[in-house]
Design an enzyme around this catalytic site. Sequence first.
Site, PDB file in Angstrom:
ATOM      1  N   ILE A   1       0.838  -1.209   0.000  1.00  0.00           N
ATOM      2  CA  ILE A   1       0.000   0.000   0.000  1.00  0.00           C
ATOM      3  C   ILE A   1       0.870   1.255   0.000  1.00  0.00           C
ATOM      4  CG2 ILE A   1      -0.268  -0.058   2.539  1.00  0.00           C
ATOM      5  CD1 ILE A   1      -2.817   1.331  -0.014  1.00  0.00           C
ATOM      6  N   ALA A   2       2.015   1.185   0.649  1.00  0.00           N
ATOM      7  CA  ALA A   2       2.928   2.333   0.664  1.00  0.00           C
ATOM      8  C   ALA A   2       3.461   2.580  -0.746  1.00  0.00           C
ATOM      9  CB  ALA A   2       4.079   2.065   1.632  1.00  0.00           C
TER      10      ALA A   2
ATOM     11  N   LEU B   1       2.679  -1.392   8.527  1.00  0.00           N
ATOM     12  CA  LEU B   1       3.089  -2.765   8.882  1.00  0.00           C
ATOM     13  C   LEU B   1       1.845  -3.646   8.999  1.00  0.00           C
ATOM     14  CD1 LEU B   1       5.717  -1.853  11.638  1.00  0.00           C
ATOM     15  CD2 LEU B   1       6.154  -2.536   9.258  1.00  0.00           C
TER      16      LEU B   1
ATOM     17  N   HIS C   1       1.085  -2.858  14.516  1.00  0.00           N
ATOM     18  CA  HIS C   1       0.860  -1.406  14.580  1.00  0.00           C
ATOM     19  C   HIS C   1       1.080  -0.861  15.990  1.00  0.00           C
ATOM     20  CE1 HIS C   1      -1.933  -1.455  10.773  1.00  0.00           C
ATOM     21  NE2 HIS C   1      -0.688  -1.793  10.522  1.00  0.00           N
TER      22      HIS C   1
ATOM     23  N   LYS D   1      -4.562   1.385   8.803  1.00  0.00           N
ATOM     24  CA  LYS D   1      -5.725   0.808   9.472  1.00  0.00           C
ATOM     25  C   LYS D   1      -5.515  -0.685   9.607  1.00  0.00           C
ATOM     26  CE  LYS D   1      -7.537  -1.449   6.641  1.00  0.00           C
ATOM     27  NZ  LYS D   1      -7.217  -2.487   5.608  1.00  0.00           N
TER      28      LYS D   1
HETATM   29  N1  LIG Z   1      -5.542   2.468   3.917  1.00  0.00           N
HETATM   30  C1  LIG Z   1      -5.640   1.643   2.882  1.00  0.00           C
HETATM   31  O1  LIG Z   1      -6.281   1.961   1.873  1.00  0.00           O
HETATM   32  C2  LIG Z   1      -4.937   0.321   2.936  1.00  0.00           C
HETATM   33  C3  LIG Z   1      -4.898  -0.503   1.819  1.00  0.00           C
HETATM   34  C4  LIG Z   1      -4.201  -1.706   1.891  1.00  0.00           C
HETATM   35  C5  LIG Z   1      -3.573  -2.070   3.091  1.00  0.00           C
HETATM   36  N2  LIG Z   1      -3.680  -1.258   4.177  1.00  0.00           N
HETATM   37  C6  LIG Z   1      -3.070  -1.617   5.456  1.00  0.00           C
HETATM   38  O2  LIG Z   1      -1.653  -1.458   5.313  1.00  0.00           O
HETATM   39  C7  LIG Z   1      -0.971  -2.438   6.087  1.00  0.00           C
HETATM   40  C8  LIG Z   1      -0.025  -3.202   5.169  1.00  0.00           C
HETATM   41  O3  LIG Z   1      -0.772  -3.859   4.157  1.00  0.00           O
HETATM   42  P1  LIG Z   1      -0.057  -4.327   2.791  1.00  0.00           P
HETATM   43  O4  LIG Z   1      -1.028  -5.105   2.016  1.00  0.00           O
HETATM   44  O5  LIG Z   1       0.577  -3.170   2.127  1.00  0.00           O
HETATM   45  O6  LIG Z   1       1.028  -5.331   3.397  1.00  0.00           O
HETATM   46  P2  LIG Z   1       2.427  -5.872   2.845  1.00  0.00           P
HETATM   47  O7  LIG Z   1       2.615  -5.499   1.409  1.00  0.00           O
HETATM   48  O8  LIG Z   1       2.534  -7.287   3.223  1.00  0.00           O
HETATM   49  O9  LIG Z   1       3.474  -5.000   3.671  1.00  0.00           O
HETATM   50  C9  LIG Z   1       3.688  -5.127   5.029  1.00  0.00           C
HETATM   51  C10 LIG Z   1       5.124  -4.680   5.311  1.00  0.00           C
HETATM   52  O10 LIG Z   1       5.377  -4.840   6.678  1.00  0.00           O
HETATM   53  C11 LIG Z   1       6.731  -5.162   6.885  1.00  0.00           C
HETATM   54  N3  LIG Z   1       6.789  -6.263   7.859  1.00  0.00           N
HETATM   55  C12 LIG Z   1       7.348  -6.195   9.091  1.00  0.00           C
HETATM   56  N4  LIG Z   1       7.238  -7.344   9.743  1.00  0.00           N
HETATM   57  C13 LIG Z   1       6.616  -8.192   8.918  1.00  0.00           C
HETATM   58  C14 LIG Z   1       6.240  -9.557   9.030  1.00  0.00           C
HETATM   59  N5  LIG Z   1       6.493 -10.283  10.143  1.00  0.00           N
HETATM   60  N6  LIG Z   1       5.622 -10.136   7.978  1.00  0.00           N
HETATM   61  C15 LIG Z   1       5.345  -9.426   6.871  1.00  0.00           C
HETATM   62  N7  LIG Z   1       5.677  -8.116   6.699  1.00  0.00           N
HETATM   63  C16 LIG Z   1       6.313  -7.517   7.720  1.00  0.00           C
HETATM   64  C17 LIG Z   1       7.326  -5.528   5.550  1.00  0.00           C
HETATM   65  O11 LIG Z   1       8.225  -4.497   5.207  1.00  0.00           O
HETATM   66  P3  LIG Z   1       9.841  -4.730   5.084  1.00  0.00           P
HETATM   67  O12 LIG Z   1      10.026  -6.182   4.783  1.00  0.00           O
HETATM   68  O13 LIG Z   1      10.210  -3.823   3.964  1.00  0.00           O
HETATM   69  O14 LIG Z   1      10.403  -4.338   6.393  1.00  0.00           O
HETATM   70  C18 LIG Z   1       6.150  -5.534   4.579  1.00  0.00           C
HETATM   71  O15 LIG Z   1       6.487  -4.967   3.336  1.00  0.00           O
HETATM   72  C19 LIG Z   1      -2.059  -3.297   6.741  1.00  0.00           C
HETATM   73  O16 LIG Z   1      -2.324  -2.797   8.031  1.00  0.00           O
HETATM   74  C20 LIG Z   1      -3.285  -3.062   5.866  1.00  0.00           C
HETATM   75  O17 LIG Z   1      -4.508  -3.177   6.578  1.00  0.00           O
HETATM   76  C21 LIG Z   1      -4.332  -0.078   4.115  1.00  0.00           C
END
Ligand SMILES: NC(=O)c1ccc[n+]([C@@H]2O[C@H](COP(=O)([O-])OP(=O)(O)OC[C@H]3O[C@@H](n4cnc5c(N)ncnc54)[C@H](OP(=O)(O)O)[C@@H]3O)[C@@H](O)[C@H]2O)c1
Length: 329
Positions: free
Chosen positions: A19-20, A78, A83, A101
């Site tokens: 998402i970032a 994260l 969080h 969120k």
């Molecule tokens: N507001 C919105 O519209 C929106 C949309 C989608 C998601 N979100 C929220 O954003 C958050 C992340 O979602 P995402 O889909 O972007 O997730 P994601 O791609 O899996 O990213 C999570 C990041 O967290 C880090 N991380 C640290 N510890 C971890 C672990 N044990 N396992 C996996 N990752 C770990 C990793 O970064 P590094 O490996 O680089 O350290 C990973 O890239 C969630 O809370 C989700 O609900 C919000």
Amino acid sequence: MTAPAAGVLRFGVLGCADIARRRVLPAMAAAPDIELAAVASRSPARAAETARAHGARPVSGYERLLADPDVDALYIPLPAALHAVWVEAALEAGKHVLAEKPLTTDPARTRALLERARRRKLVLRENVMFVHHGQHRAVGAMVGDGVIGELRSLHAAFTIPSPADGDIRFDADLGGGALSDVGLYPVRAAVHLLGPGLRVAGAVLRDTAGRGVETSGAALLRRADGVSAQLTFGMDDAYRSRYELWGSEGRITVDRAFTPPAGHRPRIVVEDAAGARTVELAAEDQVAATLAAFTAAVRGGDTVPAGGELRDLLAQADLLAAIRRAAAA
Ligand SMILES: NC(=O)c1ccc[n+]([C@@H]2O[C@H](COP(=O)([O-])OP(=O)(O)OC[C@H]3O[C@@H](n4cnc5c(N)ncnc54)[C@H](OP(=O)(O)O)[C@@H]3O)[C@@H](O)[C@H]2O)c1
């Protein structure tokens, strides 16, 4: 190191989340009063690749970014279960925080973090972006003007196709599951559109795919006056992102309700005895609007959200917990 331009908020990012990379970092890079200063990852290579794309500094490890004096605010995308601990650490390090969120997976923890932000005089916000899109204000005004008569019910759904194997949403220890990931959106829509006083009348959570977390669910909420909200959510489903408000004399439908792209021109459909008409609105970028609200909060020293927004955030947290309890009963 260079001094920031006056009024510019220097952001650091914890983790190279999807998402970032897809939505939030490009919007930060484009925001006039934000400098995307640094990106931290557990993996130095991922930090370097993501930071390079935005002219930011790569940082290896989250702790190092927390200690960085050239960062004013942290964006924390994260997995949900992480969080709370990182938001707390960021506040202790003196940083403003924009947390993905759900802010936490526990209403008591959410309240404690908001209290901590208030005490530390730091801004804390949960990144629920759709509420910053003007289309919902337009809908609220139509309902207030009696366009559909007396309000009877809300029907809201957010469902997405199955994420890939290994996704954080399938890991219970990381706070996975459809309720807080996608269910949060229709729950927040109910709170946002129907106001305070919602109670859970019933709920279902199902693991349709044998994943060990709920992959879909539904909840029925009710207000004291009998207005109801029927909410559907899932992450093993065809895509749906919409709500309808039903009244005594008509119905309003909003499609692409929760994650519209920046260029999307909302088309609100109003149906009543006279037929159907479409109200077209200008495109709005809800990611940019959310970041603008955050920087304004920092400028104004508004540590926690004001009245209605705070009430909605807490009601959302309480209802998510109550839905889980009701489904288990
Ligand atoms: N507001 C919105 O519209 C929106 C949309 C989608 C998601 N979100 C929220 O954003 C958050 C992340 O979602 P995402 O889909 O972007 O997730 P994601 O791609 O899996 O990213 C999570 C990041 O967290 C880090 N991380 C640290 N510890 C971890 C672990 N044990 N396992 C996996 N990752 C770990 C990793 O970064 P590094 O490996 O680089 O350290 C990973 O890239 C969630 O809370 C989700 O609900 C919000």
